[in-house]
Design a protein around this motif. Structure first.
Motif, PDB file in Angstrom:
ATOM      1  N   ARG A 226     -71.912  14.858  26.242  1.00  0.00           N
ATOM      2  CA  ARG A 226     -70.800  14.722  25.423  1.00  0.00           C
ATOM      3  C   ARG A 226     -69.864  15.962  25.030  1.00  0.00           C
ATOM      4  O   ARG A 226     -70.296  16.783  24.564  1.00  0.00           O
ATOM      5  CB  ARG A 226     -71.387  13.798  24.041  1.00  0.00           C
ATOM      6  N   LEU A 227     -68.778  15.735  25.598  1.00  0.00           N
ATOM      7  CA  LEU A 227     -67.887  16.864  25.302  1.00  0.00           C
ATOM      8  C   LEU A 227     -66.412  16.377  24.811  1.00  0.00           C
ATOM      9  O   LEU A 227     -66.068  15.063  24.560  1.00  0.00           O
ATOM     10  CB  LEU A 227     -67.219  17.357  26.635  1.00  0.00           C
ATOM     11  N   THR A 228     -65.706  17.141  24.094  1.00  0.00           N
ATOM     12  CA  THR A 228     -64.493  16.977  23.318  1.00  0.00           C
ATOM     13  C   THR A 228     -63.392  17.029  24.573  1.00  0.00           C
ATOM     14  O   THR A 228     -63.927  17.782  25.438  1.00  0.00           O
ATOM     15  CB  THR A 228     -64.241  17.973  22.367  1.00  0.00           C
ATOM     16  N   PRO A 229     -62.420  16.400  24.395  1.00  0.00           N
ATOM     17  CA  PRO A 229     -61.198  16.632  25.441  1.00  0.00           C
ATOM     18  C   PRO A 229     -60.897  17.943  25.627  1.00  0.00           C
ATOM     19  O   PRO A 229     -60.688  18.371  26.813  1.00  0.00           O
ATOM     20  CB  PRO A 229     -60.006  15.824  24.709  1.00  0.00           C
ATOM     21  N   TRP A 230     -60.748  18.817  24.685  1.00  0.00           N
ATOM     22  CA  TRP A 230     -60.541  20.194  24.859  1.00  0.00           C
ATOM     23  C   TRP A 230     -61.562  21.087  25.816  1.00  0.00           C
ATOM     24  O   TRP A 230     -61.335  21.876  26.468  1.00  0.00           O
ATOM     25  CB  TRP A 230     -60.043  20.931  23.588  1.00  0.00           C
ATOM     26  N   GLU A 231     -63.010  20.627  25.429  1.00  0.00           N
ATOM     27  CA  GLU A 231     -64.004  21.239  26.122  1.00  0.00           C
ATOM     28  C   GLU A 231     -64.012  21.004  27.652  1.00  0.00           C
ATOM     29  O   GLU A 231     -64.051  21.698  28.392  1.00  0.00           O
ATOM     30  CB  GLU A 231     -65.250  20.952  25.406  1.00  0.00           C
ATOM     31  N   ALA A 232     -63.844  19.731  27.779  1.00  0.00           N
ATOM     32  CA  ALA A 232     -63.512  19.304  29.193  1.00  0.00           C
ATOM     33  C   ALA A 232     -62.522  19.690  29.872  1.00  0.00           C
ATOM     34  O   ALA A 232     -62.545  20.386  30.944  1.00  0.00           O
ATOM     35  CB  ALA A 232     -63.554  17.752  29.396  1.00  0.00           C
ATOM     36  N   LEU A 278     -82.473  18.450  36.496  1.00  0.00           N
ATOM     37  CA  LEU A 278     -81.793  17.645  35.388  1.00  0.00           C
ATOM     38  C   LEU A 278     -80.287  17.570  35.601  1.00  0.00           C
ATOM     39  O   LEU A 278     -79.511  18.467  36.094  1.00  0.00           O
ATOM     40  CB  LEU A 278     -81.921  18.518  33.938  1.00  0.00           C
ATOM     41  N   TYR A 279     -79.753  16.457  35.467  1.00  0.00           N
ATOM     42  CA  TYR A 279     -78.389  16.206  35.729  1.00  0.00           C
ATOM     43  C   TYR A 279     -77.485  15.902  34.389  1.00  0.00           C
ATOM     44  O   TYR A 279     -78.065  14.958  33.717  1.00  0.00           O
ATOM     45  CB  TYR A 279     -78.234  15.001  36.731  1.00  0.00           C
ATOM     46  N   ALA A 280     -76.778  16.518  33.906  1.00  0.00           N
ATOM     47  CA  ALA A 280     -76.105  16.414  32.893  1.00  0.00           C
ATOM     48  C   ALA A 280     -74.558  15.776  33.189  1.00  0.00           C
ATOM     49  O   ALA A 280     -73.778  16.392  33.787  1.00  0.00           O
ATOM     50  CB  ALA A 280     -75.728  17.690  32.034  1.00  0.00           C
ATOM     51  N   GLU A 281     -74.337  14.462  32.773  1.00  0.00           N
ATOM     52  CA  GLU A 281     -73.458  13.704  33.198  1.00  0.00           C
ATOM     53  C   GLU A 281     -72.312  13.700  31.984  1.00  0.00           C
ATOM     54  O   GLU A 281     -72.458  13.314  30.776  1.00  0.00           O
ATOM     55  CB  GLU A 281     -73.781  12.359  33.383  1.00  0.00           C
ATOM     56  N   VAL A 282     -71.005  14.276  32.467  1.00  0.00           N
ATOM     57  CA  VAL A 282     -69.921  14.340  31.444  1.00  0.00           C
ATOM     58  C   VAL A 282     -69.438  12.855  30.637  1.00  0.00           C
ATOM     59  O   VAL A 282     -69.330  12.185  31.248  1.00  0.00           O
ATOM     60  CB  VAL A 282     -68.907  14.952  31.930  1.00  0.00           C
ATOM     61  N   ARG A 283     -69.463  13.036  29.458  1.00  0.00           N
ATOM     62  CA  ARG A 283     -68.918  11.856  28.696  1.00  0.00           C
ATOM     63  C   ARG A 283     -68.045  12.507  27.660  1.00  0.00           C
ATOM     64  O   ARG A 283     -68.354  13.162  26.639  1.00  0.00           O
ATOM     65  CB  ARG A 283     -70.105  11.169  28.037  1.00  0.00           C
TER      66      ARG A 283
END
Length: 312
Positions: A226-232, A278-283
């Motif tokens: 889980r990311l914020t819009p600015w982190e992404a 391990l795959y971290a999927e961006v949300r």
């Protein structure tokens, strides 16, 4: 005493292969095993299945059954099958006993029906070839299967488990690190009981329980990041929890939802090769409510940016 038709008992064709016979035996032995099936007829059916398997798994006994039928154990070893068939036809349907009255001129047995003679006494004992309890000899226990549900953490680290079966039997099982969905773990000697023979083995089929964070695909693990819009948008480095501990994942600038970031070797271990990943999927997550300042900043961004995701 005549035996039941072993082919019918096991539910196989008369030309069934040994593999087919063994599979049928294991299935029925598991179904009627007294430790599993508490029905009133289960034990007798289990004995019938064991006897049928003892006959059909032994090539010589199977040949004799196919040749002489249900009372094959009462026929002397060197009786000519054609002569046996002729005498049976001549004796009629009511004839049930075979008596040896000495050897004839051709070396075969002269026969007569309708007179009961103790063949064990006549041939010095052991004529019927009784090899164990019930007359069918030592029969090894059937292999058995049971499902074993484990957590993702147990699949990763391994460990000891105590398993209790119906009837109160409890065994201790060692889980190796890196077990996967569907893997079979053999526990020697913990299967079905034998009839005068050794017990079978128990095979535990691993089922990995659903996890609130991790999704398992073979040895690979998938987790939402889980990311914020600015982190992404700007890129960052954030911690991510794995079964083996915390790790850092680098998020490249401009990462959209659905992008998968791989952490090599941080999946389930593999005792015989490379571990999974391990795959971290961006949300990308948006605040449910905005402060006045956050709203003004988003409005400024909307007025300044020319990005249109529907045209990207």
């Amino acid at each position: 005493m005549a035996v039941r038709d072993p082919y019918k008992v096991l539910g196989v064709a008369r030309d069934a292969s040994q593999d087919e016979i063994q599979r049928a035996y294991r299935k029925l032995a598991r179904a009627f095993h007294p430790d599993i099936n508490k029905g009133p007829e289960a034990e007798e059916k289990f004995k019938d299945v064991a006897e049928a398997y003892a006959i059909l798994s032994d090539p010589e006994q199977r040949r004799r059954y196919d040749t002489f039928g249900a009372d094959f154990r009462q026929v002397p070893p060197d009786v000519d099958p054609a002569m046996w068939a002729r005498t049976r036809r001549g004796a009629g349907a009511g004839a049930t006993s075979w008596a040896g009255a000495g050897r004839g001129p051709g070396g075969g047995f002269e026969t007569r029906f309708g007179e009961d003679i103790d063949l064990d006494a006549l041939f010095g004992g052991g004529f019927f070839g009784r090899r164990g309890p019930g007359g069918w000899g030592p029969v090894p226990g059937a292999d058995q299967e049971a499902e074993l549900e484990v957590s993702v953490e147990e699949a990763y680290h391994g460990g000891r488990r105590s398993i209790t079966f119906d009837g109160g039997r409890t065994i201790q099982v060692t889980l190796p690190p890196g077990v996967t969905e569907g893997q079979r773990i053999r526990v020697a000697g913990q299967g079905g009981r034998g009839v005068g023979g050794p017990p079978g083995d128990l095979y535990l089929v691993v089922r990995i329980a659903p996890h609130p964070r991790f999704r398992v695909r073979g040895r690979d693990l998938h987790v939402d990041l889980r990311l914020t819009p600015w982190e992404a948008a700007l890129g960052t480095s954030v911690p991510v929890r794995t079964p083996g501990g915390e790790a850092q994942v680098r998020v490249p600038p401009g990462s959209s939802s659905g992008r998968r970031l791989r952490l090599r070797g941080r999946g389930l271990p593999n005792p015989r090769g490379s571990p999974g990943d391990l795959y971290a999927e961006v949300r990308i997550m948006i605040p449910a409510t905005l402060t006045d300042q956050e709203r003004r900043l988003y409005e400024q961004l909307a007025a300044t940016s020319s990005f249109d995701p529907r045209k990207a």
